[in-house]
Design a protein around this motif. Structure first.
Motif, short mmCIF file in Angstrom:
data_model
loop_
_atom_site.label_atom_id
_atom_site.label_comp_id
_atom_site.label_asym_id
_atom_site.label_seq_id
_atom_site.Cartn_x
_atom_site.Cartn_y
_atom_site.Cartn_z
N SER A 55 0.83 -1.20 0.00
CA SER A 55 0.00 0.00 0.00
C SER A 55 0.87 1.26 0.00
CB SER A 55 -0.90 -0.01 1.24
OG SER A 55 -1.52 1.23 1.39
N LEU A 56 1.89 1.26 0.85
CA LEU A 56 2.76 2.45 0.92
C LEU A 56 3.61 2.60 -0.33
CD1 LEU A 56 3.78 2.58 4.68
CD2 LEU A 56 2.02 3.87 3.48
N LYS A 57 3.94 1.46 -0.93
CA LYS A 57 4.68 1.53 -2.21
C LYS A 57 3.82 2.19 -3.26
CE LYS A 57 8.10 -1.97 -2.16
NZ LYS A 57 8.09 -3.40 -1.98
N LEU A 58 2.55 1.81 -3.27
CA LEU A 58 1.61 2.38 -4.22
C LEU A 58 1.47 3.88 -3.96
CD1 LEU A 58 -0.15 1.27 -6.50
CD2 LEU A 58 -1.99 0.93 -4.87
N ALA A 59 1.39 4.25 -2.68
CA ALA A 59 1.28 5.67 -2.32
C ALA A 59 2.46 6.44 -2.89
CB ALA A 59 1.23 5.82 -0.80
N GLU A 60 3.65 5.86 -2.68
CA GLU A 60 4.88 6.50 -3.16
C GLU A 60 4.84 6.71 -4.68
OE1 GLU A 60 7.97 4.25 -0.99
OE2 GLU A 60 9.29 5.25 -2.42
N MET A 61 4.39 5.68 -5.38
CA MET A 61 4.38 5.74 -6.85
C MET A 61 3.34 6.75 -7.34
SD MET A 61 5.22 1.83 -8.02
CE MET A 61 3.76 1.12 -7.41
N LEU A 62 2.19 6.77 -6.65
CA LEU A 62 1.15 7.73 -7.04
C LEU A 62 1.65 9.16 -6.82
CD1 LEU A 62 -1.91 5.92 -5.43
CD2 LEU A 62 -1.77 6.54 -7.84
N ILE A 63 2.28 9.37 -5.66
CA ILE A 63 2.77 10.72 -5.32
C ILE A 63 3.82 11.16 -6.35
CG2 ILE A 63 4.10 12.04 -3.60
CD1 ILE A 63 2.70 10.19 -1.47
N GLU A 64 4.67 10.21 -6.72
CA GLU A 64 5.71 10.51 -7.70
C GLU A 64 5.10 10.99 -9.03
OE1 GLU A 64 8.96 7.58 -9.06
OE2 GLU A 64 9.18 7.98 -6.91
N GLU A 65 3.89 10.52 -9.33
CA GLU A 65 3.23 10.93 -10.58
C GLU A 65 2.31 12.13 -10.38
OE1 GLU A 65 2.11 8.17 -13.45
OE2 GLU A 65 3.44 6.61 -12.72
N GLY A 66 2.43 12.75 -9.22
CA GLY A 66 1.69 13.99 -9.00
C GLY A 66 0.39 13.85 -8.23
N ALA A 67 0.10 12.65 -7.75
CA ALA A 67 -1.17 12.46 -7.03
C ALA A 67 -1.07 12.94 -5.59
CB ALA A 67 -1.54 10.98 -7.05
N PHE A 68 -2.23 13.21 -5.00
CA PHE A 68 -2.31 13.49 -3.58
C PHE A 68 -3.08 12.31 -2.96
CE2 PHE A 68 -4.19 15.44 0.23
CZ PHE A 68 -3.00 15.84 0.84
N VAL A 69 -2.53 11.73 -1.90
CA VAL A 69 -3.10 10.49 -1.37
C VAL A 69 -3.63 10.71 0.04
CG1 VAL A 69 -2.60 8.08 -0.80
CG2 VAL A 69 -1.51 9.12 -2.80
N LYS A 70 -4.88 10.23 0.27
CA LYS A 70 -5.45 10.29 1.62
C LYS A 70 -5.59 8.85 2.11
CE LYS A 70 -9.12 13.08 0.88
NZ LYS A 70 -10.20 13.83 1.50
N GLY A 71 -4.76 8.49 3.07
CA GLY A 71 -4.71 7.10 3.52
C GLY A 71 -5.58 6.85 4.75
N TYR A 72 -6.08 5.61 4.82
CA TYR A 72 -6.87 5.22 5.98
C TYR A 72 -6.65 3.73 6.24
CZ TYR A 72 -10.76 3.89 8.93
OH TYR A 72 -11.50 3.37 9.97
N ASP A 73 -6.58 3.36 7.51
CA ASP A 73 -6.49 1.95 7.89
C ASP A 73 -7.35 1.76 9.13
OD1 ASP A 73 -4.08 -0.42 7.33
OD2 ASP A 73 -5.33 -0.62 9.12
N TYR A 74 -8.00 0.60 9.25
CA TYR A 74 -8.85 0.36 10.43
C TYR A 74 -8.02 0.33 11.73
CZ TYR A 74 -12.81 -0.94 7.46
OH TYR A 74 -13.84 -0.93 6.56
N ILE A 75 -6.76 -0.11 11.62
CA ILE A 75 -5.94 -0.25 12.83
C ILE A 75 -5.28 1.09 13.18
CG2 ILE A 75 -3.96 -1.51 13.86
CD1 ILE A 75 -6.51 -3.25 13.40
N GLU A 76 -5.61 1.56 14.37
CA GLU A 76 -5.11 2.87 14.80
C GLU A 76 -3.57 2.93 14.78
OE1 GLU A 76 -6.13 3.79 18.82
OE2 GLU A 76 -5.52 5.89 18.61
N GLY A 77 -2.95 1.82 15.22
CA GLY A 77 -1.49 1.77 15.26
C GLY A 77 -0.88 1.95 13.87
N ALA A 78 -1.55 1.40 12.86
CA ALA A 78 -1.05 1.53 11.48
C ALA A 78 -1.13 3.00 11.07
CB ALA A 78 -1.86 0.65 10.54
N ARG A 79 -2.26 3.64 11.41
CA ARG A 79 -2.41 5.06 11.05
C ARG A 79 -1.34 5.89 11.76
NH1 ARG A 79 -7.97 4.02 12.33
NH2 ARG A 79 -7.92 5.49 14.07
N LYS A 80 -1.14 5.58 13.04
CA LYS A 80 -0.13 6.33 13.82
C LYS A 80 1.25 6.16 13.22
CE LYS A 80 -1.88 6.69 18.50
NZ LYS A 80 -1.99 5.97 19.76
N ASN A 81 1.58 4.92 12.85
CA ASN A 81 2.92 4.67 12.30
C ASN A 81 3.13 5.39 10.97
OD1 ASN A 81 3.63 3.12 14.48
ND2 ASN A 81 3.22 1.16 13.49
#
Ligand SMILES: NC(=O)c1ccc[n+]([C@@H]2O[C@H](COP(=O)([O-])OP(=O)(O)OC[C@H]3O[C@@H](n4cnc5c(N)ncnc54)[C@H](O)[C@@H]3O)[C@@H](O)[C@H]2O)c1
Length: 443
Positions: A328-354
């Motif tokens: 997922s984070l790899k995908l975020a990186e690739m999208l950002i590299e192509e000019g995208a803005f990414v809004k991430g969400y995960d059900y696990i609070e610890g994942a969001r915090k990290n």
């Protein structure tokens, strides 16, 4: 019996708490004193279902310490430190040897040192040589799955133990005594030599990764020929020789184990001058798969990815806060590299915090200005040009998609895990959504 555990990460902490629950007195040591301070307060520094409660129940039987001397008097010491890959993809054994080095002065010749860390073939032998006659080294690879690690500790599918050829009988007897609980539950034990035990672990992880890579490669063909990979996988998986697990096509595997273990096995083949054909293809297909999926998204937007995307799921798999090698984070990186803005969400609070911690590192230009983490799904999908499912939570099916429809700017949905049910997909398409999965043909 006093038992020592070195390393209180995902494996060591579960091992320590699990053994304490089985009645052993456990000393859990870690060089990371901040982790130890958190543990002393009774809070696990990682998220695993049921871990907090189990830790609470067994607090009086575990000592958490950052002082190696506290391991003195442990009859058996489990080494659970990390074995990440180095720059070349080879297993880095520095943590293992530095842990053993700090333990060595405390050994008296009567202890058992158990390597739970995943280590290349030959490592247990090297560690035995290093400790000499001050301890007996036993290989006991770990097979827990993050997300259900506590359950896996108490219900393993097998216990693998590898011994040196000159080990006295009592070493095995003691190991079997520690694992008596599992013997009584009739969990299968594989008792073998060091090398086989070491190889079982790498072979298992690489085989699982290979199954995923196989189905992912097949998904690409399915799309071309008009087949549906979900039906193909179902039809294959009903053959008991194949089995239905790890046959879900998606954006590829990641995590703390598969990537480094496949790479480490490739290295082991190379060191013995054998061409690692299947492990290499397994790795290559996985590297391509995420690019293949990104390309599908890119195509939908006519090559321009400068919009805003909701990325659903951030960790490398469901129910964990572990971000290591997260697709997922790899995908975020690739999208950002192509000019995208990414809004991430995960059900696990610890994942969001990290992930928030990663974003906050201002030097990390990979995410700094292109990714924000939302604490609610609603916020993540608001005003986006596309929704991407990157982690296979079944829960996405139970979300209020009618409401999501109203919140997004553009109804485009990319299901990178083929997790949405046919019925929901049909409803979404009826509602005007563009749906794209991995190798599937919505019916
Ligand atoms: N995470 C999994 O799902 C999983 C499953 C099976 C096997 N394994 C294997 O188990 C091992 C540990 O994995 P993990 O995910 O728990 O790693 P981790 O990074 O979560 O934890 C390792 C811990 O060891 C500590 N440490 C490092 N060097 C130390 C030293 N010299 N003395 C004391 N503590 C030290 C670190 O501070 C850290 O807390 C790896 O070899 C991994 O491949 C992991």
């Amino acid at each position: 019996m006093k038992i020592g555990v070195i390393g209180t990460g995902y494996v060591g902490l579960i091992q320590a708490v699990g053994l304490a629950h089985l009645g052993f007195k456990v000393v859990a040591y870690d060089i990371d004193s901040s982790k130890i301070e958190i543990l002393k307060k009774g809070t696990p520094p990682i998220y695993e279902k049921g871990l907090k409660e189990l830790l609470h129940q067994n607090r009086e039987r575990i000592i958490f310490t950052s002082s190696v001397e506290d391991l003195k008097g442990s009859e058996v010491v489990f080494v659970c430190v990390g074995t990440p890959q180095d720059a070349k993809g080879k297993a880095n054994l520095n943590f293992v040897f530095s842990a053993i080095e700090s333990l060595k002065p405390l050994l008296t010749g009567k202890e058992i040192v158990v390597l739970k860390s995943t280590v290349p073939v030959g490592t247990n032998r090297k560690v035995q040589k290093f400790v000499g006659n001050k301890a007996f080294v036993v290989s006991n690879p770990e097979f827990l799955r993050e997300g259900i690690a506590v359950d896996d500790f108490f219900n393993p599918e097998r216990v693998v133990l590898g011994f040196g050829e000159n080990h006295p009988k009592w070493v095995m007897e003691k190991m079997l005594k520690i694992y008596e609980y599992f013997l009584k539950k009739e969990v299968p034990f594989v008792v073998t030599n060091w090398e086989s035990a070491e190889l079982i672990k790498y072979a298992s992880n690489t085989f699982l990764a290979m199954k995923i890579s196989f189905i992912n490669e097949l998904a690409r063909l399915s799309e071309k020929v008009g087949a549906d990979i979900k039906d193909v996988a179902k039809g294959m998986g009903l053959d008991s020789r194949i089995g239905n697990k790890f046959l879900n096509a998606g954006i590829g595997w990641g995590g703390s184990c598969f990537p480094k273990d496949v790479s480490a096995l490739i290295w082991q083949f190379k060191e013995w001058e054998i061409e690692p054909k299947l492990p290499k293809a397994t790795k290559e297909i996985n590297e391509e798969q995420i690019l293949w999926f990104l390309n599908k998204i890119r195509k939908h937007y006519g090559g321009n990815l400068s919009g805003t995307f909701a990325l659903l799921g951030l960790a490398f798999k469901p129910y964990t806060d572990d971000l290591r090698e997260s697709p997922s984070l790899k995908l975020a990186e690739m999208l950002i590299e192509e000019g995208a803005f990414v809004k991430g969400y995960d059900y696990i609070e610890g994942a969001r915090k990290n992930v928030k911690k990663l974003v906050e590192v201002k030097t990390s230009t990979r995410y700094s200005y292109g990714l924000i983490v939302c604490d609610e799904l609603k916020t993540a999908v608001e005003g986006v040009d596309g929704v991407i499912i990157a982690v296979e939570y079944k829960e996405w099916n139970r979300e209020n998609w009618k409401e999501i429809s109203k919140l997004v700017r553009n109804k485009a949905l990319f299901d990178g895990r083929n997790i949405l049910k046919e019925e929901l997909i049909r409803e979404l398409i009826k509602d005007g959504w563009h749906y794209e999965g991995v190798g599937v043909k919505p019916k």
